[in-house]
Design a protein around this motif. Structure first.
Motif, PDB file in Angstrom:
ATOM      1  N   ALA A 109       0.828  -1.199   0.000  1.00 46.26           N
ATOM      2  CA  ALA A 109       0.000   0.000   0.000  1.00 46.26           C
ATOM      3  C   ALA A 109       0.870   1.260   0.000  1.00 46.26           C
ATOM      4  CB  ALA A 109      -0.910  -0.003   1.209  1.00 46.26           C
ATOM      5  N   HIS A 110       2.097   1.119   0.474  1.00 40.51           N
ATOM      6  CA  HIS A 110       2.951   2.298   0.593  1.00 40.51           C
ATOM      7  C   HIS A 110       3.635   2.617  -0.722  1.00 40.51           C
ATOM      8  CE1 HIS A 110       2.474   1.536   4.849  1.00 40.51           C
ATOM      9  NE2 HIS A 110       2.778   0.295   4.571  1.00 40.51           N
ATOM     10  N   ALA A 111       4.093   3.827  -0.801  1.00 39.08           N
ATOM     11  CA  ALA A 111       4.810   4.230  -1.991  1.00 39.08           C
ATOM     12  C   ALA A 111       6.108   3.428  -2.092  1.00 39.08           C
ATOM     13  CB  ALA A 111       5.112   5.720  -1.946  1.00 39.08           C
ATOM     14  N   LYS A 112       6.817   3.361  -0.979  1.00 34.73           N
ATOM     15  CA  LYS A 112       8.075   2.613  -1.001  1.00 34.73           C
ATOM     16  C   LYS A 112       7.922   1.371  -0.140  1.00 34.73           C
ATOM     17  CE  LYS A 112      12.297   4.046   0.135  1.00 34.73           C
ATOM     18  NZ  LYS A 112      13.082   5.074   0.800  1.00 34.73           N
ATOM     19  N   PRO A 113       7.697   0.244  -0.769  1.00 31.07           N
ATOM     20  CA  PRO A 113       7.406  -0.966   0.022  1.00 31.07           C
ATOM     21  C   PRO A 113       8.604  -1.342   0.885  1.00 31.07           C
ATOM     22  CG  PRO A 113       7.794  -1.514  -2.293  1.00 31.07           C
ATOM     23  CD  PRO A 113       7.789  -0.027  -2.201  1.00 31.07           C
ATOM     24  N   GLU A 173       6.629  -2.518  11.467  1.00 31.75           N
ATOM     25  CA  GLU A 173       6.037  -1.595  12.425  1.00 31.75           C
ATOM     26  C   GLU A 173       6.659  -0.204  12.273  1.00 31.75           C
ATOM     27  OE1 GLU A 173       3.566  -2.464  14.263  1.00 31.75           O
ATOM     28  OE2 GLU A 173       3.387  -0.638  15.484  1.00 31.75           O
ATOM     29  N   LEU A 174       7.956  -0.179  12.183  1.00 32.99           N
ATOM     30  CA  LEU A 174       8.627   1.115  12.028  1.00 32.99           C
ATOM     31  C   LEU A 174       8.237   1.771  10.720  1.00 32.99           C
ATOM     32  CD1 LEU A 174      12.188   0.405  13.379  1.00 32.99           C
ATOM     33  CD2 LEU A 174      10.566   2.102  14.223  1.00 32.99           C
ATOM     34  N   PHE A 175       8.129   0.976   9.698  1.00 30.70           N
ATOM     35  CA  PHE A 175       7.787   1.542   8.402  1.00 30.70           C
ATOM     36  C   PHE A 175       6.383   2.142   8.440  1.00 30.70           C
ATOM     37  CE2 PHE A 175       6.253   1.456   4.048  1.00 30.70           C
ATOM     38  CZ  PHE A 175       7.281   2.148   3.425  1.00 30.70           C
ATOM     39  N   ALA A 176       5.480   1.446   9.142  1.00 32.06           N
ATOM     40  CA  ALA A 176       4.104   1.937   9.205  1.00 32.06           C
ATOM     41  C   ALA A 176       4.012   3.211  10.044  1.00 32.06           C
ATOM     42  CB  ALA A 176       3.195   0.855   9.780  1.00 32.06           C
ATOM     43  N   GLN A 177       4.754   3.239  11.157  1.00 30.83           N
ATOM     44  CA  GLN A 177       4.603   4.370  12.071  1.00 30.83           C
ATOM     45  C   GLN A 177       5.510   5.534  11.750  1.00 30.83           C
ATOM     46  OE1 GLN A 177       4.819   3.500  16.153  1.00 30.83           O
ATOM     47  NE2 GLN A 177       3.446   1.743  16.046  1.00 30.83           N
ATOM     48  N   ARG A 178       6.666   5.246  11.230  1.00 35.28           N
ATOM     49  CA  ARG A 178       7.648   6.294  10.994  1.00 35.28           C
ATOM     50  C   ARG A 178       8.197   6.189   9.578  1.00 35.28           C
ATOM     51  NH1 ARG A 178      10.511   7.279  15.930  1.00 35.28           N
ATOM     52  NH2 ARG A 178      11.713   8.721  14.635  1.00 35.28           N
ATOM     53  N   GLU A 180       9.307   8.084   7.618  1.00 38.01           N
ATOM     54  CA  GLU A 180      10.464   8.900   7.250  1.00 38.01           C
ATOM     55  C   GLU A 180      11.783   8.188   7.566  1.00 38.01           C
ATOM     56  OE1 GLU A 180       8.693   9.230   9.907  1.00 38.01           O
ATOM     57  OE2 GLU A 180       9.973   9.721  11.613  1.00 38.01           O
ATOM     58  N   LEU A 181      11.719   7.161   8.412  1.00 40.58           N
ATOM     59  CA  LEU A 181      12.965   6.477   8.774  1.00 40.58           C
ATOM     60  C   LEU A 181      13.489   5.636   7.617  1.00 40.58           C
ATOM     61  CD1 LEU A 181      12.309   5.167  12.390  1.00 40.58           C
ATOM     62  CD2 LEU A 181      13.607   7.181  11.676  1.00 40.58           C
ATOM     63  N   ARG A 182      14.791   5.645   7.481  1.00 32.46           N
ATOM     64  CA  ARG A 182      15.401   4.812   6.453  1.00 32.46           C
ATOM     65  C   ARG A 182      15.825   3.495   7.097  1.00 32.46           C
ATOM     66  NH1 ARG A 182      19.476   9.464   5.235  1.00 32.46           N
ATOM     67  NH2 ARG A 182      19.393   9.249   7.487  1.00 32.46           N
ATOM     68  N   ILE A 183      15.144   2.452   6.693  1.00 33.44           N
ATOM     69  CA  ILE A 183      15.348   1.152   7.334  1.00 33.44           C
ATOM     70  C   ILE A 183      16.090   0.232   6.384  1.00 33.44           C
ATOM     71  CG2 ILE A 183      14.191  -0.835   8.363  1.00 33.44           C
ATOM     72  CD1 ILE A 183      11.696   1.042   8.640  1.00 33.44           C
ATOM     73  N   ALA A 184      17.163  -0.346   6.865  1.00 34.55           N
ATOM     74  CA  ALA A 184      17.863  -1.345   6.045  1.00 34.55           C
ATOM     75  C   ALA A 184      17.690  -2.700   6.701  1.00 34.55           C
ATOM     76  CB  ALA A 184      19.337  -0.994   5.926  1.00 34.55           C
ATOM     77  N   TYR A 185      17.112  -3.622   5.960  1.00 36.05           N
ATOM     78  CA  TYR A 185      16.980  -4.985   6.457  1.00 36.05           C
ATOM     79  C   TYR A 185      17.754  -5.914   5.533  1.00 36.05           C
ATOM     80  CZ  TYR A 185      15.429  -9.689   6.570  1.00 36.05           C
ATOM     81  OH  TYR A 185      15.439 -11.051   6.588  1.00 36.05           O
ATOM     82  N   ARG A 208      29.247   2.537   1.795  1.00 39.55           N
ATOM     83  CA  ARG A 208      29.452   3.214   3.061  1.00 39.55           C
ATOM     84  C   ARG A 208      28.297   4.180   3.346  1.00 39.55           C
ATOM     85  NH1 ARG A 208      34.537   5.574   5.364  1.00 39.55           N
ATOM     86  NH2 ARG A 208      35.445   4.452   3.636  1.00 39.55           N
ATOM     87  N   ARG A 209      27.908   4.911   2.318  1.00 40.66           N
ATOM     88  CA  ARG A 209      26.814   5.858   2.508  1.00 40.66           C
ATOM     89  C   ARG A 209      25.538   5.099   2.894  1.00 40.66           C
ATOM     90  NH1 ARG A 209      25.757   7.890  -2.376  1.00 40.66           N
ATOM     91  NH2 ARG A 209      27.984   8.254  -2.744  1.00 40.66           N
ATOM     92  N   ARG A 210      25.283   4.023   2.167  1.00 45.51           N
ATOM     93  CA  ARG A 210      24.028   3.316   2.380  1.00 45.51           C
ATOM     94  C   ARG A 210      23.894   2.827   3.817  1.00 45.51           C
ATOM     95  NH1 ARG A 210      23.460  -1.687  -1.016  1.00 45.51           N
ATOM     96  NH2 ARG A 210      24.689  -0.357  -2.363  1.00 45.51           N
ATOM     97  N   TYR A 211      24.968   2.268   4.380  1.00 43.50           N
ATOM     98  CA  TYR A 211      24.826   1.667   5.699  1.00 43.50           C
ATOM     99  C   TYR A 211      25.357   2.505   6.856  1.00 43.50           C
ATOM    100  CZ  TYR A 211      23.233  -2.265   3.048  1.00 43.50           C
ATOM    101  OH  TYR A 211      22.513  -3.063   2.199  1.00 43.50           O
ATOM    102  N   ARG A 212      26.264   3.421   6.572  1.00 45.38           N
ATOM    103  CA  ARG A 212      26.763   4.222   7.689  1.00 45.38           C
ATOM    104  C   ARG A 212      26.045   5.545   7.812  1.00 45.38           C
ATOM    105  NH1 ARG A 212      33.335   3.770   7.811  1.00 45.38           N
ATOM    106  NH2 ARG A 212      33.507   1.716   6.855  1.00 45.38           N
ATOM    107  N   GLU A 213      25.607   6.100   6.669  1.00 47.01           N
ATOM    108  CA  GLU A 213      25.030   7.444   6.725  1.00 47.01           C
ATOM    109  C   GLU A 213      23.526   7.463   6.445  1.00 47.01           C
ATOM    110  OE1 GLU A 213      27.607   9.611   4.066  1.00 47.01           O
ATOM    111  OE2 GLU A 213      29.315   8.733   5.122  1.00 47.01           O
ATOM    112  N   ASP A 214      23.135   6.910   5.299  1.00 47.68           N
ATOM    113  CA  ASP A 214      21.722   6.999   4.919  1.00 47.68           C
ATOM    114  C   ASP A 214      20.883   5.912   5.564  1.00 47.68           C
ATOM    115  OD1 ASP A 214      22.650   9.006   3.391  1.00 47.68           O
ATOM    116  OD2 ASP A 214      22.414   7.982   1.460  1.00 47.68           O
ATOM    117  N   CYS A 215      21.119   5.644   6.821  1.00 47.95           N
ATOM    118  CA  CYS A 215      20.439   4.520   7.452  1.00 47.95           C
ATOM    119  C   CYS A 215      20.059   4.923   8.877  1.00 47.95           C
ATOM    120  CB  CYS A 215      21.377   3.316   7.461  1.00 47.95           C
ATOM    121  SG  CYS A 215      20.705   1.890   8.297  1.00 47.95           S
ATOM    122  N   ASP A 216      18.777   4.763   9.214  1.00 40.30           N
ATOM    123  CA  ASP A 216      18.352   5.101  10.576  1.00 40.30           C
ATOM    124  C   ASP A 216      18.130   3.851  11.422  1.00 40.30           C
ATOM    125  OD1 ASP A 216      18.168   7.919  10.027  1.00 40.30           O
ATOM    126  OD2 ASP A 216      16.399   7.422   8.827  1.00 40.30           O
TER     127      ASP A 216
END
Ligand code: ADP
Ligand code: MG
Length: 461
Positions: A109-113, A173-178, A180-185, A208-216
């Motif tokens: 349902a989300h823009a970014k699954p 859960e995080l994706f649904a509630q927040r 804006e968070l950048r989640i890496a699984y 490095r950017r993906r996992y050290r910086e652009d990741c919450d």
């Protein structure tokens, strides 16, 4: 032109009918041909077993008739559909419903699954019991307040007890509630592969950017995989520090406590202990029954209470097996047109393969036993040396790993120092062939098998 495998399957279609063909044969796809050896992928373990028991002989007959009678086939379980977008190893089991055809994934349902999280691994489908209470509530807390209370959250336990489920649940859960968070699984294995290819293709900055910086939020599954892999551990260490210092949430699963991961650097294990370490144990009877009830509802299977208890009593140590058992019973009942009764369940499950439980054999345990039996070093088993005094034990270890752990050929290759899966396949074939003619070898393999089966497994709380 269909490949030779598909051609053989299609050759059976007139005899079996289109229904059966679609349901049981079509999902088995050719992965690779190596000489006279075909490697075939099955979407689930259940499908693999069913296929092997019912159709493999007929297909082999077709193949050998048309090609060569040397032809052999190995079937591997590959849960992910081949053209799936992210090469993610979420080891979820495909639900095999009674007459269901494979359906297309439901669009999110989300823009970014959410990043390849399995749709059904959510908090509301996770049954809590005393065996998993701490882990589940800690995961819930992390999903409410990421980076605050339990950081890192480290969850460990045996195979099929819900670690991956909880990790995905946090992601959902995080994706649904927040949003804006950048989640890496990702699995630790994938982390390693991405890291290696980033280095190889000069894309390290991006990595490095993906996992050290652009990741919450970083969710890593099966961290034990990277132990002994020095450069990957080193990189993970830096990722960990960068995120931790920035107050970002880290959650990790493993099959054992940090201290028990042989080959894991001290500085890493100590960091993994900084937050909360929570275990998941095998569920008690009540929890198992509740899990069965839920699964039955989900799949539209009618199971009387006494039967649910019977199944829960027969499969105790692994939730994935438990769910598989239910599906198997339901499928048999449906195909035979019989009601699901206790007697029927006993008949069907009587021959459940005694597979993975929390006491399941690990590849490491096999390596250890083989190394000590032949007085060689584990490092040599994982190394490249081809001297017979080493290559023979190595092949035996691969053979037993395949037989006793249920790991896939590529997985085993990885654990033997990153060898190709074809090396493992060859080793397994060699040992199988040799032990038919070499009594001494056979005696060694038998002795090792007993030794490994009886060895106490890694410490569990
Ligand atoms: P692990 O990662 O520990 O090997 P998984 O998370 O893959 O195990 O779980 C295996 C299967 O069992 C999954 O289908 C999962 O949904 C199910 N499962 C495990 N524990 C529970 C639970 N407490 N409630 C509901 N389903 C569960
Ligand atoms: Mg898992």
């Amino acid at each position: 032109m269909p490949d030779i495998w598909t051609e053989a399957l299609q050759g059976l279609q007139p005899r079996l009918g289109p229904e059966t063909y679609d349901l049981w044969l079509r999902p088995m796809t050719l992965e690779r041909v190596e000489g006279d050896h075909l490697l075939v992928a099955a979407p689930s373990r259940f499908m693999k077993e069913w296929f092997e028991n019912h159709y493999l002989d007929a297909v082999l007959e077709q193949l050998r008739e048309r090609h060569t009678d040397q032809l052999t086939v190995a079937i591997e379980v590959r849960p992910e559909p081949v053209p799936a977008p992210p090469p993610l190893r979420a080891d979820f089991q495909e639900p095999v419903t009674n007459r269901a055809r494979p359906t297309a994934p439901v669009p999110a349902a989300h823009a970014k699954p959410p990043l390849g999280l399995a749709d059904r691994y959510r908090f509301d489908t996770f049954i809590k019991g005393s065996s998993n209470e701490l882990a589940a509530s800690a995961a819930w807390a992390v999903a409410q307040e990421p980076g605050r209370r339990f950081n890192p959250l480290f969850i460990y336990g045996g195979v099929g007890l819900g670690k991956t489920h909880l990790l995905h649940a946090v992601g959902h859960e995080l994706f649904a509630q927040r949003p804006e968070l950048r989640i890496a699984y990702l699995s630790a294995e994938r982390f390693m592969n991405e890291f290696i290819s980033a280095v190889r293709f000069n894309q390290f900055d991006e990595f490095r950017r993906r996992y050290r910086e652009d990741c919450d939020v970083l969710l890593i599954d099966d961290i034990q995989f990277i132990s002994g892999r020095d450069r990957t551990m080193d990189e993970f260490f830096h990722v960990f520090n960068a995120l931790y210092e920035a107050g970002k949430q880290i959650m990790v699963t493993a099959d054992r406590v940090p201290a028990d991961m042989a080959g894991m650097e001290e500085r890493l294990t100590s960091r993994l202990n900084w937050g909360l370490v929570a275990d998941i144990k095998a569920p008690d009877l009540e929890t198992r029954v509740a899990i069965l009830r839920q699964k039955a509802d989900l799949e539209g299977i009618e199971v009387p209470d006494d039967v649910a208890v019977t199944i829960a009593n027969m499969v105790r140590s692994n939730v994935r097996e438990l769910e598989g058992a239910l599906v198997r019973v339901a499928t048999f009942a449906d195909l035979k047109g019989l009601a699901i009764t206790q007697a029927f369940v006993r008949e069907v499950l009587g021959n459940i393969p005694r597979a993975a439980g929390p006491s399941a054999v690990t590849v490491e345990a096999v390596q250890k036993a083989v190394a000590s039996y032949f007085s060689v070093r584990i490092a040599d088993l994982k190394g490249p040396r081809r001297h017979k005094g080493i290559s023979r034990p190595r092949m035996i270890a691969m053979f037993l790993a395949r037989e006793m752990t249920g790991s896939s050929f590529p997985e085993i290759g990885q654990r033997f120092g990153g060898k190709d899966h074809s090396t493992v396949i060859n080793a397994c074939r060699r040992i199988a062939a040799l032990s038919a003619e070499d009594d001494e070898l056979k005696a060694s393999v038998d002795a090792l098998r007993r030794k490994i089966a009886m060895a106490p497994t890694s410490r569990r709380a």
